[in-house]
Write a protein that holds these residues in place. Structure first.
Motif, PDB file in Angstrom:
ATOM      1  N   LEU A 192      29.019  48.010  39.260  1.00  0.00           N
ATOM      2  CA  LEU A 192      29.895  47.667  38.141  1.00  0.00           C
ATOM      3  C   LEU A 192      29.627  46.252  37.627  1.00  0.00           C
ATOM      4  O   LEU A 192      29.626  46.011  36.406  1.00  0.00           O
ATOM      5  CB  LEU A 192      31.353  47.801  38.575  1.00  0.00           C
ATOM      6  N   LEU A 193      29.391  45.304  38.548  1.00  0.00           N
ATOM      7  CA  LEU A 193      29.190  43.908  38.156  1.00  0.00           C
ATOM      8  C   LEU A 193      27.744  43.595  37.754  1.00  0.00           C
ATOM      9  O   LEU A 193      27.493  42.518  37.212  1.00  0.00           O
ATOM     10  CB  LEU A 193      29.584  42.989  39.324  1.00  0.00           C
ATOM     11  N   ASN A 194      26.837  44.513  38.014  1.00  0.00           N
ATOM     12  CA  ASN A 194      25.418  44.250  37.741  1.00  0.00           C
ATOM     13  C   ASN A 194      25.122  43.892  36.282  1.00  0.00           C
ATOM     14  O   ASN A 194      24.334  42.966  36.027  1.00  0.00           O
ATOM     15  CB  ASN A 194      24.592  45.457  38.175  1.00  0.00           C
ATOM     16  N   ILE A 252      24.902  35.269  40.284  1.00  0.00           N
ATOM     17  CA  ILE A 252      25.668  36.147  41.172  1.00  0.00           C
ATOM     18  C   ILE A 252      26.975  35.479  41.580  1.00  0.00           C
ATOM     19  O   ILE A 252      28.043  36.123  41.618  1.00  0.00           O
ATOM     20  CB  ILE A 252      24.829  36.510  42.416  1.00  0.00           C
ATOM     21  N   SER A 253      26.931  34.182  41.873  1.00  0.00           N
ATOM     22  CA  SER A 253      28.138  33.456  42.277  1.00  0.00           C
ATOM     23  C   SER A 253      29.164  33.428  41.157  1.00  0.00           C
ATOM     24  O   SER A 253      30.371  33.621  41.396  1.00  0.00           O
ATOM     25  CB  SER A 253      27.767  32.026  42.691  1.00  0.00           C
ATOM     26  N   ILE A 254      28.707  33.208  39.917  1.00  0.00           N
ATOM     27  CA  ILE A 254      29.616  33.197  38.770  1.00  0.00           C
ATOM     28  C   ILE A 254      30.238  34.580  38.576  1.00  0.00           C
ATOM     29  O   ILE A 254      31.448  34.715  38.313  1.00  0.00           O
ATOM     30  CB  ILE A 254      28.880  32.738  37.499  1.00  0.00           C
ATOM     31  N   THR A 255      29.422  35.623  38.720  1.00  0.00           N
ATOM     32  CA  THR A 255      29.918  36.990  38.575  1.00  0.00           C
ATOM     33  C   THR A 255      31.000  37.293  39.599  1.00  0.00           C
ATOM     34  O   THR A 255      32.064  37.840  39.261  1.00  0.00           O
ATOM     35  CB  THR A 255      28.753  37.989  38.729  1.00  0.00           C
ATOM     36  N   LEU A 256      30.758  36.938  40.852  1.00  0.00           N
ATOM     37  CA  LEU A 256      31.754  37.161  41.904  1.00  0.00           C
ATOM     38  C   LEU A 256      33.017  36.339  41.663  1.00  0.00           C
ATOM     39  O   LEU A 256      34.133  36.824  41.888  1.00  0.00           O
ATOM     40  CB  LEU A 256      31.159  36.809  43.270  1.00  0.00           C
ATOM     41  N   LEU A 257      32.844  35.102  41.199  1.00  0.00           N
ATOM     42  CA  LEU A 257      34.002  34.242  40.934  1.00  0.00           C
ATOM     43  C   LEU A 257      34.879  34.836  39.840  1.00  0.00           C
ATOM     44  O   LEU A 257      36.116  34.833  39.947  1.00  0.00           O
ATOM     45  CB  LEU A 257      33.526  32.845  40.541  1.00  0.00           C
ATOM     46  N   ILE A 258      34.270  35.363  38.785  1.00  0.00           N
ATOM     47  CA  ILE A 258      35.033  35.985  37.699  1.00  0.00           C
ATOM     48  C   ILE A 258      35.816  37.183  38.226  1.00  0.00           C
ATOM     49  O   ILE A 258      37.001  37.365  37.908  1.00  0.00           O
ATOM     50  CB  ILE A 258      34.093  36.397  36.550  1.00  0.00           C
ATOM     51  N   ALA A 259      35.163  38.024  39.048  1.00  0.00           N
ATOM     52  CA  ALA A 259      35.836  39.198  39.603  1.00  0.00           C
ATOM     53  C   ALA A 259      37.012  38.790  40.491  1.00  0.00           C
ATOM     54  O   ALA A 259      38.101  39.384  40.422  1.00  0.00           O
ATOM     55  CB  ALA A 259      34.841  40.044  40.396  1.00  0.00           C
ATOM     56  N   ILE A 260      36.827  37.759  41.309  1.00  0.00           N
ATOM     57  CA  ILE A 260      37.894  37.294  42.202  1.00  0.00           C
ATOM     58  C   ILE A 260      39.051  36.714  41.403  1.00  0.00           C
ATOM     59  O   ILE A 260      40.231  36.937  41.722  1.00  0.00           O
ATOM     60  CB  ILE A 260      37.333  36.261  43.198  1.00  0.00           C
ATOM     61  N   ALA A 319      42.878  37.882  41.454  1.00  0.00           N
ATOM     62  CA  ALA A 319      43.919  36.904  41.779  1.00  0.00           C
ATOM     63  C   ALA A 319      44.970  36.832  40.674  1.00  0.00           C
ATOM     64  O   ALA A 319      46.172  36.704  40.949  1.00  0.00           O
ATOM     65  CB  ALA A 319      43.286  35.533  41.995  1.00  0.00           C
ATOM     66  N   GLY A 320      44.531  36.913  39.424  1.00  0.00           N
ATOM     67  CA  GLY A 320      45.476  36.912  38.308  1.00  0.00           C
ATOM     68  C   GLY A 320      46.397  38.112  38.337  1.00  0.00           C
ATOM     69  O   GLY A 320      47.595  37.999  38.039  1.00  0.00           O
ATOM     70  N   LEU A 324      33.944  40.544  54.137  1.00  0.00           N
ATOM     71  CA  LEU A 324      32.806  41.452  54.172  1.00  0.00           C
ATOM     72  C   LEU A 324      32.417  41.976  52.794  1.00  0.00           C
ATOM     73  O   LEU A 324      31.240  41.932  52.426  1.00  0.00           O
ATOM     74  CB  LEU A 324      33.116  42.625  55.106  1.00  0.00           C
ATOM     75  N   ILE A 325      33.387  42.490  52.028  1.00  0.00           N
ATOM     76  CA  ILE A 325      33.044  43.103  50.745  1.00  0.00           C
ATOM     77  C   ILE A 325      32.408  42.108  49.783  1.00  0.00           C
ATOM     78  O   ILE A 325      31.367  42.407  49.183  1.00  0.00           O
ATOM     79  CB  ILE A 325      34.277  43.794  50.128  1.00  0.00           C
ATOM     80  N   PRO A 326      32.964  40.889  49.589  1.00  0.00           N
ATOM     81  CA  PRO A 326      32.266  39.924  48.720  1.00  0.00           C
ATOM     82  C   PRO A 326      30.863  39.568  49.226  1.00  0.00           C
ATOM     83  O   PRO A 326      29.934  39.419  48.420  1.00  0.00           O
ATOM     84  CB  PRO A 326      33.191  38.698  48.735  1.00  0.00           C
TER      85      PRO A 326
END
Length: 370
Positions: free
Chosen positions: A45-47, A64-72, A76-77, A153-155
């Motif tokens: 999905l994030l690819n 990749i780090s920016i993509t994960l940060l946006i998802a997190i 969180a929101g 684990l998942i992240p």
């Protein structure tokens, strides 16, 4: 040299034994496989976002780090938005519990008067049902909803899958012979498109259903309308089963907090209308997956997923069977299974077609003989 053909009963026995062994391995390795499965679907999905950032000349690890940060941040929101409702619900929990106990006692007395089932048997039946539910919930919590799996684990799995994406794809191409490269490429392309369209469509549908649920509950004056509306929308992601639970929760809340039954009736009517809109408008137009699974297979696979991996297995079952259908449709020997999973209903079965052709041949033969 002619290949030896084994009897059908022997082939079916081997296949059945293989399936039993496969499900046993899946069950024993659930703690490892469930986070990996969630991570794989989320990584797919994030690819596109990660690939777009890389095209902007951003280093791969940073992208990749920016993509994960946006998802997190998005997750969180969502939790922050619901936190006030959850805190308010926790504060009024003792009052709700006392009211629920009062209603439960009245219900026990009503059952005893009308059906003759004493209170002890009723409590025994409820305890057995709760023990079965605890077993399923405990299995789910012990696997995918564990703190370490979710937070760490998942992240990590998602990060590594996006990092080693090219390596994984090359492996999938190289394990097959060179003449099958085009077929493997088509399967991977369709699988990626199916997962992305399914998940994106599902999230969009969930958002719309959450808004409709919350609005309906607020109009009816049900407490914690937003929280119950969002929970109902999340449960609606479980095909055919979650919708029933989604209706039961606000009905139970209205029973505990309000007198009479008009609010409960309003909830059932409102949720029925929302379910009609969801099933006939939202799902066909928004959840536009390239792979359509028929209702029978959907129910069976969701129940099998729940028996194997609990609630997490229910969520993973539909995209998993969609991937299997893509593979089956591309392999000649497995195409009948792909048709079985699909929702294209033929007007006649093969036996009827064969008999019709046979009758036509006999009629032509009779005409020539005359």
């Amino acid at each position: 040299m002619q290949t030896k053909q084994y009897p059908f009963y022997l082939q079916s026995t081997v296949v059945l034994f293989g399936l039993i062994l496969l499900f046993y391995v899946f069950d024993q390795l659930a703690d490892i496989l469930i986070p990996l499965a969630f991570a794989a679907f989320i990584a797919v999905l994030l690819n596109p976002l990660c690939t777009r950032l890389e095209r902007l000349k951003i280093p791969k690890i940073v992208a990749i780090s920016i993509t994960l940060l946006i998802a997190i941040l998005v997750l969180a929101g969502l939790f922050y938005f619901l936190s006030s409702q959850i805190i308010s619900f926790g504060a009024s929990l003792p009052t709700l519990k006392a009211k629920f106990a009062e209603i439960t006692n009245d219900l026990k007395n009503w059952v005893f008067i009308h059906f003759g089932i004493n209170t002890q048997k009723q409590v025994q039946f409820i305890n057995e049902a709760l023990n079965n539910s605890k077993a399923m919930v405990g299995k789910t919590i012990g696997t995918v909803l564990g703190t370490l799996s979710i937070i760490f684990l998942i992240p990590v799995y998602i990060f590594l899958m996006l990092l080693y994406k090219t390596l994984i794809l090359n492996f999938l191409f190289e394990v097959f012979s060179e003449e099958n490269v085009a077929q493997v490429a088509d399967i991977l392309k369709e699988t990626k498109a199916a997962i992305q369209s399914y998940i994106v469509g599902l999230l969009t549908e969930t958002l719309i259903v959450a808004i409709l649920n919350s609005a309906a509950l607020m109009i009816l004056g049900v407490p914690y309308a937003i929280l119950l509306g969002v929970i109902g929308a999340l449960l609606n992601m479980l095909p055919y089963i979650g919708g029933i639970i989604a209706i039961a929760l606000p009905v139970l809340m209205a029973t505990v907090t309000k007198d009479g039954y008009s609010t409960q009736l309003g909830i059932v009517v409102a949720y029925s209308v929302i379910q009609f809109i969801d099933n006939n408008i939202l799902v066909p137009r928004i959840v536009s997956s390239k792979v359509q699974i028929n209702a029978l297979i959907s129910i069976v696979i969701v129940l099998l997923g729940g028996a194997l991996w609990g609630i997490s297995g229910m969520f993973l079952s539909i995209p998993f069977i969609a991937v299997l259908k893509i593979i089956f449709d591309r392999i000649d020997d497995l195409k009948p299974w792909g048709k079985l999973f699909g929702d294209n209903i033929p007007t006649r079965h093969i036996g009827q077609i064969w008999h019709l052709r046979r009758e036509r041949r006999l009629a032509k033969s009779a005409g020539k003989a005359v």
